[in-house]
Scaffold this motif. Structure first.
Motif, mmCIF file in Angstrom:
data_model
loop_
_atom_site.group_PDB
_atom_site.id
_atom_site.type_symbol
_atom_site.label_atom_id
_atom_site.label_comp_id
_atom_site.label_asym_id
_atom_site.label_seq_id
_atom_site.Cartn_x
_atom_site.Cartn_y
_atom_site.Cartn_z
ATOM 1 N N ILE A 7 0.856 -1.190 0.000
ATOM 2 C CA ILE A 7 0.000 0.000 0.000
ATOM 3 C C ILE A 7 0.887 1.233 0.000
ATOM 4 N N TYR A 8 0.824 2.028 -1.046
ATOM 5 C CA TYR A 8 1.540 3.300 -1.145
ATOM 6 C C TYR A 8 3.049 3.161 -0.897
ATOM 7 N N GLY A 9 3.610 2.051 -1.366
ATOM 8 C CA GLY A 9 5.043 1.865 -1.208
ATOM 9 C C GLY A 9 5.458 1.208 0.083
ATOM 10 N N PHE A 10 4.494 0.864 0.944
ATOM 11 C CA PHE A 10 4.789 0.168 2.201
ATOM 12 C C PHE A 10 4.340 -1.290 2.059
ATOM 13 N N PHE A 11 5.194 -2.203 2.548
ATOM 14 C CA PHE A 11 4.911 -3.633 2.435
ATOM 15 C C PHE A 11 4.627 -4.202 3.821
ATOM 16 N N PHE A 12 3.487 -4.946 3.916
ATOM 17 C CA PHE A 12 3.078 -5.554 5.171
ATOM 18 C C PHE A 12 2.849 -7.051 4.943
ATOM 19 N N GLU A 13 3.240 -7.803 5.958
ATOM 20 C CA GLU A 13 2.958 -9.242 5.956
ATOM 21 C C GLU A 13 1.864 -9.505 6.978
ATOM 22 N N ILE A 14 0.736 -10.066 6.480
ATOM 23 C CA ILE A 14 -0.355 -10.428 7.383
ATOM 24 C C ILE A 14 -0.269 -11.938 7.622
#
Length: 578
Positions: free
Chosen positions: A471-478
């Motif tokens: 999202i918007y250049g940010f990476f998240f691991e769920i």
């Protein structure tokens, strides 16, 4: 100028038209000699006249239609003219040239292929042709009666192996006359007894034959009372020529391979070619020729490839050669999938060898599915023996899918013999859902087998599930983690854009933010059904500044006790303005 049309006149008597009858040994060569005649007379017939040796060929009828130009006869450089041959200098020169080169050794071999002549007969024929040409085509010819005994001949791929063997033995023995005739494979082989010591079978046959011959000679000498003592001694000193017979029932023994085996009796250094090694091995076994037999085994062990590994293995089992069997098994363990599985030679692979290789711990394969494809292709080739090229995998799937759906293929009577092969496969190693779906569609494996595979996959699944979102250049691991039968935990964490967990495809096509921290509002919500009622677990809405290092990179962990599945998890994220 006028030209003649070529006529084909049939001779009234074939014996009147044989200018080279001196080289005809038997009646079966009459047709060949007639062909020789027409080859020699063709240049003169094309000129409209007679050859020097023929008076019975019909003359071209008159009147002749006048022409101003010559006409080419056939595909040669000979021409036809309306004048008699004696007046046509060009025609005479061309006819003489064609007659000089019309018959040579190669042409005679081709013409007499159905009734071949021995080497001595061919030499006499060529000599007769040469003398006839030098003698200005004399009308008187000489007939030589056929020989009482012809040199034995055998069939081969390239030339005459028996003549090759005879010429070789003459060089080795320095022209010594053969003293043993071996009747075998419907032919007679002329050999020398002094070289029989390498073969136990030939030595025994010779000993028996010599003993019988000496007994006959003994009684004959006593019956002939007029013989002197010195004559009897001379008769004893003479080596009688004996005839022995050997019956061979092995279909692997070919005439050419048998000739090579006999040739090796005379040679100190054994020679075995790879092309005929199976036939030579069978011949050595029949002759009980141990050194040649071991030489063949040595050649076979060093030349194993896709085209011969199956035949070599069968030969090893036939003659109980454990070293050759082991080499074939070892080669197949490494090359079954990479080489043999993609060639039509796979159809010759014996069932017992395939089953043994599949159970080996040294078996190489790219993955278990490639091994399954090879096994399916092998079964397809066994069921379709007329197929001449290796089928594609789609063809194999189509074939098994077209069979009746009454039961699985392995449960049919025709498939019972293949069960042990597929029991040797590690089917739990097939993890792709696409491949499992293909197995289900072709109806090849029994239903309990497929059920067990799917059950093993379910229980072997990892105890967590994770996904990457951008999202918007940010990476998240769920991430969702199961700790035991009913305890779960859910959370999210920020990862760097260069983290190995992020696929190249995602990183290449997503924007990247270089901010070290970012404020994020999020909520983790879990919904499930417990005792027939819907329950909800949530972290509520929370705000947190996510960094790239611990502990700021990880969100709050939501823990819940959920006794049954399915579980529905929702991660909600909002980026406030900054």
């Amino acid at each position: 100028m006028a030209r003649y049309k070529r006529l084909h006149a049939k001779p009234r008597n074939s014996l009147d038209l044989l200018p080279f009858a001196s080289f005809v040994p038997t009646e079966k060569h009459t047709l060949e000699n007639t062909a020789h005649l027409y080859l020699l007379s063709a240049p003169f017939v094309s000129l409209g006249g007679l050859s020097p040796n023929e008076k019975e060929i019909a003359k071209i009828p008159l009147p002749l239609k006048p022409r101003f130009f010559r006409k080419q006869a056939g595909l040669t450089n000979r021409w036809q003219s309306r004048f008699p041959p004696s007046c046509d200098l060009l025609g005479i020169a061309q006819a003489s040239k064609a007659a000089r080169v019309s018959l040579n050794e190669t042409l005679m071999r081709i013409m007499t292929v159905d009734a071949p002549m021995s080497l001595s007969e061919e030499q006499e024929a060529l000599k007769a042709i040469t003398e006839a040409r030098k003698g200005s085509y004399s009308h008187a010819f000489k007939t030589v009666p056929p020989k009482q005994k012809q040199r034995p001949r055998i069939f081969s791929r390239q030339g005459d192996p028996n003549e090759m063997l005879f010429s070789f033995t003459q060089k080795v023995t320095e022209g010594m006359e053969p003293d043993v005739t071996l009747r075998c494979l419907d032919f007679e082989w002329e050999l020398h007894r002094m070289y029989f010591f390498k073969s136990q079978v030939l030595s025994q046959l010779l000993a028996t034959a010599v003993q019988n011959t000496e007994i006959r000679c003994y009684y004959k000498q006593h019956l002939l009372s007029g013989w002197k003592h010195t004559e009897i001694c001379e008769q004893k000193q003479r080596t009688p020529k004996v005839t022995i017979a050997l019956e061979i029932n092995d279909s692997d023994v070919t005439r050419f391979a048998f000739a090579i085996a006999l040739k090796n009796l005379y040679s100190s250094e054994l020679e075995v070619n790879e092309e005929d090694v199976l036939g030579i091995l069978a011949s050595a076994n029949v002759l009980q020729f141990p050194s040649l037999f071991q030489k063949c085994i040595q050649v076979m062990r060093s030349t194993i490839c896709t085209s011969n590994v199956c035949s070599y293995y069968s030969a090893g089992c036939k003659y109980q050669q454990s070293s050759l069997i082991t080499e074939c098994e070892r080669w197949t363990e490494v090359n079954l999938v990479p080489q043999l599985g993609s060639q039509i030679h796979l159809r010759k692979l014996p069932l017992e060898l395939l089953q043994k290789v599949l159970r080996s711990s040294r078996l190489f394969t790219f993955n278990e599915f490639h091994l399954l494809r090879t096994a399916l292709c092998w079964v397809f080739l066994q069921q379709n023996p007329k197929i001449q090229i290796i089928p594609s995998y789609d063809t194999v799937l189509t074939y098994f899918s077209s069979l009746p759906k009454i039961c699985a293929f392995l449960e049919r009577e025709v498939g019972q013999r293949y069960i042990a092969i597929f029991q040797s496969l590690r089917l739990h190693g097939i993890t792709s859902s696409k491949h499992l779906e293909e197995l289900w569609k072709i109806n090849f494996l029994p239903l309990p087998w497929l059920t067990r595979i799917l059950s093993d996959h379910y229980h072997a699944e990892p105890r967590y599930h994770a996904e990457i979102i951008s999202i918007y250049g940010f990476f998240f691991e769920i991430k969702a983690v199961r700790h035991d039968a009913s305890a779960y935990s859910f959370y999210m964490q920020r990862v760097k854009h260069a983290d190995p967990i992020i696929s190249f495809f995602t990183a290449e096509r997503s924007p990247v933010s270089l901010k070290q921290e970012r404020e994020v509002k999020y909520e983790i919500k879990v919904q499930c059904q417990i005792d027939g009622k819907w329950e909800e677990f949530t972290t509520e809405k929370r705000t947190q500044r996510f960094g790239v290092k611990k502990p700021t990179c990880k969100s709050m962990v939501l823990k819940a006790n959920i006794p049954s599945v399915p579980i529905y998890v929702t991660f909600s994220l909002l980026f406030p303005s900054s």
